[in-house]
Design a protein around this motif. Structure first.
Motif, mmCIF file in Angstrom:
data_model
loop_
_atom_site.group_PDB
_atom_site.id
_atom_site.type_symbol
_atom_site.label_atom_id
_atom_site.label_comp_id
_atom_site.label_asym_id
_atom_site.label_seq_id
_atom_site.Cartn_x
_atom_site.Cartn_y
_atom_site.Cartn_z
ATOM 1 N N PRO A 11 -8.541 12.900 2.160
ATOM 2 C CA PRO A 11 -8.601 11.581 2.811
ATOM 3 C C PRO A 11 -7.731 10.521 2.113
ATOM 4 N N GLN A 12 -7.677 10.554 0.791
ATOM 5 C CA GLN A 12 -6.831 9.600 0.057
ATOM 6 C C GLN A 12 -5.361 9.849 0.369
ATOM 7 N N TYR A 13 -4.934 11.101 0.340
ATOM 8 C CA TYR A 13 -3.535 11.415 0.660
ATOM 9 C C TYR A 13 -3.199 11.019 2.090
ATOM 10 N N ARG A 14 -4.128 11.236 2.990
ATOM 11 C CA ARG A 14 -3.903 10.866 4.388
ATOM 12 C C ARG A 14 -3.733 9.354 4.521
ATOM 13 N N ARG A 15 -4.554 8.551 3.830
ATOM 14 C CA ARG A 15 -4.417 7.078 3.852
ATOM 15 C C ARG A 15 -3.072 6.652 3.281
ATOM 16 N N GLU A 16 -2.674 7.239 2.157
ATOM 17 C CA GLU A 16 -1.377 6.907 1.565
ATOM 18 C C GLU A 16 -0.246 7.214 2.542
ATOM 19 N N PHE A 17 -0.328 8.363 3.201
ATOM 20 C CA PHE A 17 0.680 8.756 4.173
ATOM 21 C C PHE A 17 0.739 7.750 5.326
ATOM 22 N N GLU A 18 -0.421 7.390 5.889
ATOM 23 C CA GLU A 18 -0.459 6.469 7.024
ATOM 24 C C GLU A 18 0.060 5.081 6.654
ATOM 25 N N ILE A 19 -0.296 4.590 5.489
ATOM 26 C CA ILE A 19 0.182 3.271 5.048
ATOM 27 C C ILE A 19 1.693 3.292 4.877
ATOM 28 N N THR A 20 2.204 4.317 4.218
ATOM 29 C CA THR A 20 3.651 4.409 3.998
ATOM 30 C C THR A 20 4.391 4.560 5.317
ATOM 31 N N ARG A 21 3.864 5.379 6.225
ATOM 32 C CA ARG A 21 4.502 5.561 7.531
ATOM 33 C C ARG A 21 4.503 4.262 8.325
ATOM 34 N N ALA A 22 3.421 3.478 8.232
ATOM 35 C CA ALA A 22 3.320 2.212 8.968
ATOM 36 C C ALA A 22 4.336 1.180 8.484
ATOM 37 N N LEU A 23 4.794 1.302 7.254
ATOM 38 C CA LEU A 23 5.782 0.355 6.739
ATOM 39 C C LEU A 23 7.128 0.503 7.433
ATOM 40 N N GLY A 24 7.389 1.679 7.964
ATOM 41 C CA GLY A 24 8.674 1.907 8.627
ATOM 42 C C GLY A 24 9.796 1.937 7.607
ATOM 43 N N VAL A 25 10.923 1.376 7.977
ATOM 44 C CA VAL A 25 12.086 1.363 7.090
ATOM 45 C C VAL A 25 12.096 0.043 6.324
ATOM 46 N N VAL A 26 11.762 0.125 5.052
ATOM 47 C CA VAL A 26 11.767 -1.018 4.155
ATOM 48 C C VAL A 26 12.618 -0.648 2.949
ATOM 49 N N PRO A 27 13.611 -1.458 2.604
ATOM 50 C CA PRO A 27 14.437 -1.138 1.437
ATOM 51 C C PRO A 27 13.586 -0.911 0.192
ATOM 52 N N GLY A 28 13.840 0.175 -0.501
ATOM 53 C CA GLY A 28 13.129 0.473 -1.728
ATOM 54 C C GLY A 28 11.819 1.234 -1.542
ATOM 55 N N VAL A 29 11.419 1.481 -0.275
ATOM 56 C CA VAL A 29 10.198 2.226 -0.002
ATOM 57 C C VAL A 29 10.569 3.570 0.594
ATOM 58 N N ILE A 30 9.945 4.618 0.113
ATOM 59 C CA ILE A 30 10.248 5.961 0.598
ATOM 60 C C ILE A 30 9.894 6.083 2.081
ATOM 61 N N ARG A 31 10.540 7.018 2.776
ATOM 62 C CA ARG A 31 10.173 7.370 4.148
ATOM 63 C C ARG A 31 9.322 8.620 4.076
ATOM 64 N N VAL A 32 8.404 8.732 5.002
ATOM 65 C CA VAL A 32 7.575 9.936 5.033
ATOM 66 C C VAL A 32 8.012 10.835 6.166
ATOM 67 N N TYR A 33 7.832 12.126 5.966
ATOM 68 C CA TYR A 33 8.165 13.128 6.960
ATOM 69 C C TYR A 33 6.926 13.952 7.251
ATOM 70 N N ASN A 34 6.766 14.368 8.471
ATOM 71 C CA ASN A 34 5.609 15.212 8.824
ATOM 72 C C ASN A 34 5.782 16.591 8.267
#
Length: 72
Positions: A49-72
């Motif tokens: 559940p923690q990893y899933r929350r981290e994934f969803e938060i990062t994915r919701a950020l979209g393209v932000v300079p300096g923030v990683i992109r997530v892949y399914n």
């Protein structure tokens, strides 16, 4: 270690009691990736559940300079 030979590990970036973070390349397309894996397989179910929350938060950020992109 990671889905057969789907990834080629290049460097360990971080390790603590709960997680390991690696710089790697996806072998299918040579895409550079960062892999975050749970260090203790026995407690993995509790960490999902923690990893899933981290994934969803990062994915919701979209393209932000300096923030990683997530892949399914």
């Amino acid at each position: 270690m990671f889905a057969g030979s789907a990834f080629q590990l290049q460097e360990k970036l971080h390790e603590d009691r709960q997680t390991r973070v690696y710089r790697a390349r996806r072998t299918a397309d040579d895409l550079p990736v960062v892999l975050k894996v749970h260090a203790d397989e026995q407690s993995l179910t509790a960490a999902i559940p923690q990893y899933r929350r981290e994934f969803e938060i990062t994915r919701a950020l979209g393209v932000v300079p300096g923030v990683i992109r997530v892949y399914n």
